[in-house]
Design an enzyme around this catalytic site. Sequence first.
Site, PDB file in Angstrom:
ATOM      1  N   ASP A 185       8.299 -11.333   1.990  1.00  0.00           N
ATOM      2  CA  ASP A 185       6.820 -10.822   1.973  1.00  0.00           C
ATOM      3  C   ASP A 185       5.880 -11.751   2.503  1.00  0.00           C
ATOM      4  O   ASP A 185       6.334 -13.665   1.783  1.00  0.00           O
ATOM      5  CB  ASP A 185       6.504  -9.827   0.734  1.00  0.00           C
ATOM      6  N   GLU A 204       8.394 -10.606   6.368  1.00  0.00           N
ATOM      7  CA  GLU A 204       7.588  -9.656   7.030  1.00  0.00           C
ATOM      8  C   GLU A 204       7.222 -10.757   8.392  1.00  0.00           C
ATOM      9  O   GLU A 204       6.190 -11.851   7.202  1.00  0.00           O
ATOM     10  CB  GLU A 204       6.776  -9.153   6.502  1.00  0.00           C
TER      11      GLU A 204
HETATM   12  C1  NOJ Z   1       2.254  -7.261   3.157  1.00  0.00           C
HETATM   13  C2  NOJ Z   1       2.813  -6.118   2.218  1.00  0.00           C
HETATM   14  O1  NOJ Z   1       3.264  -4.776   3.146  1.00  0.00           O
HETATM   15  C3  NOJ Z   1       1.923  -5.486   1.659  1.00  0.00           C
HETATM   16  O2  NOJ Z   1       1.987  -4.038   0.839  1.00  0.00           O
HETATM   17  C4  NOJ Z   1       1.039  -7.139   0.818  1.00  0.00           C
HETATM   18  O3  NOJ Z   1      -0.389  -6.090   0.501  1.00  0.00           O
HETATM   19  C5  NOJ Z   1       0.810  -7.793   1.619  1.00  0.00           C
HETATM   20  N1  NOJ Z   1       2.651  -8.383   1.721  1.00  0.00           N
HETATM   21  C6  NOJ Z   1       0.421  -9.209   0.177  1.00  0.00           C
HETATM   22  O4  NOJ Z   1       1.476  -8.891  -0.402  1.00  0.00           O
END
Ligand code: NOJ
Length: 500
Positions: free
Chosen positions: A192, A252
């Site tokens: 993430d 991500e």
């Molecule tokens: C990306 C995640 O997909 C999202 O749902 C989240 O709020 C943020 N990262 C922070 O962790």
Amino acid sequence: MLTQHKVSAPWWRNAVVYEIYIRSFADSDGDGLGDLEGIRSRLPYLASLGVDALWLTPFYPSPDADHGYDVADYTDVDRRFGSLAGFDALVTDAHDQGLRIVIDLVPNHTSIEHPWFREHPEYYVWTDEPNNWLSVFGGPAWTHDEEHGRFYLHLFAREQPDLDWHNPDVRREFESIYRFWLDRGVDGIRVDVAHGLFKDPELADEAEPVPGAELHSFGRRRAIDRPELHPYYRDLRRLVDSYPGDRFLVGEVYFREAARVADYVRPDELHLVFNFTLLHEEWSSGSMRAAIERTLASMAGVGATPSWVLETHDVARLPTRYGGGADGLRRARAAALLLLALPGTAFLYQGQELGLEEVELADELRQDPIFFRTGGTRLGRDGCRVPLPWTADEPGFGFTTGTPWLPQPDGFGARSVTAQDGREYSTLELFRAALAQRPGGPFAWVESPPGTLVFMRDELTCAVNVDGEPLPVPAGELVLASEPLEGLLPAGAGAWISTH
Ligand code: NOJ
């Protein structure tokens, strides 16, 4: 059973990964929240859908300030979702049915209720004088902590303090967290906010204050996209590659610029990244073609596998973004044929295969804390997180025997799995057929009239008429179409044609 393709490319280079937003997928115990056991009971559905892997959103103990992305314990399962034994059983059963498991780790920040925040304040980023950094979720990125008499950094909610990745102890902690899950047999790990982690050690002001929601959009800020990330990801990749069975890291990396994203998938860094370039485009042939070209060029430039995503738990449902109503759904179905014909790895989000639309929720029913925090300037992400309709008529539509944590709309049953199962031209059957016949081989554009996207993968042609004049269906045998065709492919339709 899982098959290993040791001699050929690793399996994830051409995989379809299905995102399970755990609290909205399937509830086994009637508490209105989806859980691991619910997923386990639906493995036959997922196997027959034809996806290769399941990405499970965070299931760790969490006070839910950001629905699980605020983790209070990285090596356990929240009791609402199950147990470690239940997780192990899910991994075993998934593997038995030919499905891989990808988990979601959140290393940029913890929950403010993680014991580290009190016991190891040195793991976090502190200052006496806040700089001009803003939170992605709105407002300043700094909050004063009474106990420490200082300000801590949070690029997201104030309940999500950012870790200090310059502290070697933080790295050590995460190394054992990665090992913990790899030892339990996970096949992939999503990182993430993979472009976050390290912050400018000087905590200097950004040259121009970056509006919080824009923070992700472009690379190289003082708060993100730091050079220190790259040696770190080289180490992390070595760790993951030391495990047997072609496991992968997918980051991500939330930039709009494909070239910046590519920096993270050089051959010895992350195996894959989420590539949001196509997701950010509207239904428009020019910008969609440009996004595909940019992605292919920048990934080829570093020898990385391209990846594609059109829906996640953070954005409005695709049929709604593509204009809503019947046209929005037609376009989303055509886009499915595009997505699943492009080379590389594709990510689907639960319910995409049902053609679900964004659910309109009254403000008082919304659960995404972000909605309230920003006073309505941001829509909130609940509309794509409404629990899935499995059956047509039952209360809870087969998702739960209790009260779903977000209300499902009237008429949801018409889009349910049972309503679409086996029905010709249903969105579910379109996805099943496409997943079963996904092409491989090299990619080549085919010259086509304005408004259309046509390309070949070996002997399969994918033709999507985005916004052009009706297009004669390319010569060959029609394999699949997003809607019944009569010789012409109208705007909003797509088809796969075999030239074999
Ligand atoms: C990306 C995640 O997909 C999202 O749902 C989240 O709020 C943020 N990262 C922070 O962790």
